[in-house]
Design a protein around this motif. Structure first.
Motif, PDB file in Angstrom:
ATOM      1  N   ASN A   1       0.826  -1.217   0.000  1.00 59.17           N
ATOM      2  CA  ASN A   1       0.000   0.000   0.000  1.00 59.17           C
ATOM      3  C   ASN A   1       0.854   1.259   0.000  1.00 59.17           C
ATOM      4  O   ASN A   1       0.513   2.260  -0.639  1.00 59.17           O
ATOM      5  CB  ASN A   1      -0.892   0.055   1.264  1.00 59.17           C
ATOM      6  CG  ASN A   1      -2.015  -0.951   1.208  1.00 59.17           C
ATOM      7  OD1 ASN A   1      -2.344  -1.443   0.130  1.00 59.17           O
ATOM      8  ND2 ASN A   1      -2.597  -1.263   2.346  1.00 59.17           N
TER       9      ASN A   1
ATOM     10  N   THR B   1      -3.429  12.147   3.706  1.00 56.59           N
ATOM     11  CA  THR B   1      -3.754  11.238   2.590  1.00 56.59           C
ATOM     12  C   THR B   1      -4.348   9.915   3.091  1.00 56.59           C
ATOM     13  O   THR B   1      -4.672   9.031   2.296  1.00 56.59           O
ATOM     14  CB  THR B   1      -2.493  10.919   1.746  1.00 56.59           C
ATOM     15  OG1 THR B   1      -1.540  10.271   2.588  1.00 56.59           O
ATOM     16  CG2 THR B   1      -1.882  12.173   1.158  1.00 56.59           C
TER      17      THR B   1
ATOM     18  N   PRO C   1      -7.012   7.200   4.403  1.00 59.48           N
ATOM     19  CA  PRO C   1      -8.464   7.012   4.392  1.00 59.48           C
ATOM     20  C   PRO C   1      -9.021   7.335   5.792  1.00 59.48           C
ATOM     21  O   PRO C   1      -8.363   7.049   6.808  1.00 59.48           O
ATOM     22  CB  PRO C   1      -8.630   5.517   4.084  1.00 59.48           C
ATOM     23  CG  PRO C   1      -7.318   5.074   3.523  1.00 59.48           C
ATOM     24  CD  PRO C   1      -6.266   5.978   4.071  1.00 59.48           C
ATOM     25  N   GLU C   2     -10.220   7.920   5.846  1.00 51.87           N
ATOM     26  CA  GLU C   2     -10.818   8.361   7.117  1.00 51.87           C
ATOM     27  C   GLU C   2     -10.869   7.239   8.167  1.00 51.87           C
ATOM     28  O   GLU C   2     -10.594   7.449   9.341  1.00 51.87           O
ATOM     29  CB  GLU C   2     -12.221   8.914   6.827  1.00 51.87           C
ATOM     30  CG  GLU C   2     -12.900   9.615   7.985  1.00 51.87           C
ATOM     31  CD  GLU C   2     -12.207  10.898   8.460  1.00 51.87           C
ATOM     32  OE1 GLU C   2     -11.241  11.352   7.823  1.00 51.87           O
ATOM     33  OE2 GLU C   2     -12.633  11.418   9.516  1.00 51.87           O
ATOM     34  N   ARG C   3     -11.185   6.039   7.702  1.00 50.85           N
ATOM     35  CA  ARG C   3     -11.306   4.901   8.623  1.00 50.85           C
ATOM     36  C   ARG C   3      -9.973   4.619   9.337  1.00 50.85           C
ATOM     37  O   ARG C   3      -9.922   4.361  10.533  1.00 50.85           O
ATOM     38  CB  ARG C   3     -11.731   3.671   7.788  1.00 50.85           C
ATOM     39  CG  ARG C   3     -12.078   2.426   8.524  1.00 50.85           C
ATOM     40  CD  ARG C   3     -12.501   1.335   7.527  1.00 50.85           C
ATOM     41  NE  ARG C   3     -11.562   1.185   6.421  1.00 50.85           N
ATOM     42  CZ  ARG C   3     -10.449   0.446   6.453  1.00 50.85           C
ATOM     43  NH1 ARG C   3     -10.159  -0.221   7.542  1.00 50.85           N
ATOM     44  NH2 ARG C   3      -9.654   0.364   5.413  1.00 50.85           N
TER      45      ARG C   3
END
Ligand code: GLY
Length: 346
Positions: free
Chosen positions: A45, A170, A172-174
């Motif tokens: 990732n 950058t 992801p909100e989670r």
């Protein structure tokens, strides 16, 4: 930019925190080490986002290992692959390993660095909020066994930690919210001002200061109790019931941060059952505001059974972390039968 030093038993860690500090990694590396080879461990990732920019900073050849992303790869097989790459790259004890990624990458790379040639230098560059405020600092590293999480590991301080808070924008909100559980934890156990800072709707503009306040607490705690025999256990506020819930969900249903949030709310209720001060509302509100769950999703009897395998369990007692004054943690030794009665009332 903030700079903290952590004096461990055998090394001094320099920790740099700030927006854009990633761009100065090579400068900080040159101030501290004299490697002829650098090897980076990252995951699939993070690789496309930051690996090239990191390698380009160094005037020498940088080799790397890209491991698959995810906790299911935090095992000895992945470590063996890293050893193979380190041998092929001919890293020596004067060279440097860099961990570029979240908690899983940091734990695996730290463990590989602590064991390859009986220990080589390691720099941590954490890329998630959770790893920035917690796992990249303090030297706990290791891997999972089929029998359980983090069952093999070591204490091995990274001599350099580069915490770039711009990277958080950058995420992801989670994943970001997952790290907020640990931020709330620091507010509860050591500095209630952190809870104030994160209650501001514009708190994300202040992440450099928020991360600094958290890491400063971690530095102070680790410096006093590097080997986790006393004070460092307070960093586990919310983790006892949290780990129990995480395990019941097979590490899939709940993320670590979600489990810790549930565990902190349960610990606050447990403190009330013990006759202590009621902080359930501020802790629950902080979790809700950051999109973290607050209620136990499993039967309390099952939670109790699951927490019996916690590392903090002695034969018939367990060290349980409580907050009876917001901003201060207590370690309470609870007999297991009393804990059973309490947990089943949650
Ligand atoms: N994550 C808790 C500790 O480092 O002790």
């Amino acid at each position: 930019m903030y700079h903290l030093s952590l004096r461990g038993a055998v090394s001094l860690s320099d920790i740099y925190i700030g927006g854009g500090v990633f761009q100065s990694t090579a400068k900080h590396v040159a101030e501290k080490f004299h490697p002829t080879r650098i090897h980076v461990v990252t995951d699939a990732n993070v690789e496309p986002l930051y690996l090239r920019a990191l390698c380009a900073q160094f005037p020498l050849t940088v080799t790397y290992t890209v491991i698959p992303a995810g906790e299911e790869h935090k095992n000895l097989e992945t470590v063996a692959g890293i050893y193979q790459d380190l041998c092929e790259a001919e890293l020596t004890r004067s060279d440097l390993l860099i961990a570029l990624g979240g908690g899983v990458v940091g734990d695996i790379a730290g463990f590989a660095a602590s064991t390859y040639l009986r220990g080589i230098h390691i720099c941590q560059i954490p890329t998630t909020l959770l790893s920035q405020v917690d796992s990249s600092v303090g030297g706990k590293c290791g891997v999972d066994l089929p029998q359980g999480k983090n069952l093999v590991g070591s204490f091995y301080q990274p001599e350099l930690v580069i915490i770039d808070t711009d990277i958080l924008s950058t995420l992801p909100e989670r994943i970001f919210c997952d790290g907020m559980a640990e931020v709330i934890k620091y507010g509860c156990i050591a500095n209630r001002d952190i809870l104030e800072l994160i209650s501001d709707p514009a708190f994300k503009d202040n992440m450099e200061r928020i991360v600094y306040e958290c890491v400063r607490i971690k530095r102070d705690v680790v410096q006093q109790d590097e080997r986790d025999t006393g004070l460092r256990m307070t960093l586990n506020f919310g983790h006892t019931i949290g780990h129990a819930a995480e395990k019941l969900g097979n590490y899939v249903d709940l993320s670590h941060g979600q489990a810790v949030a549930i565990g902190m709310c349960a610990a606050a209720k447990l403190n009330v059952l013990l006759g202590g001060t009621d902080y359930t509302e501020p802790i629950t509100n902080a979790c809700r505001m950051h999109q973290l769950p607050t209620a136990l999703p499993y039967d309390t009897e099952a939670i109790y059974r699951s927490l019996l395998s916690d590392k903090k369990r002695m034969s018939d007692t367990m060290n349980f972390i409580l907050v009876d004054q917001l901003g201060k943690a207590d370690i309470r030794k609870l007999p297991l039968d009393e804990l059973h009665t309490l947990v089943t009332q949650l």
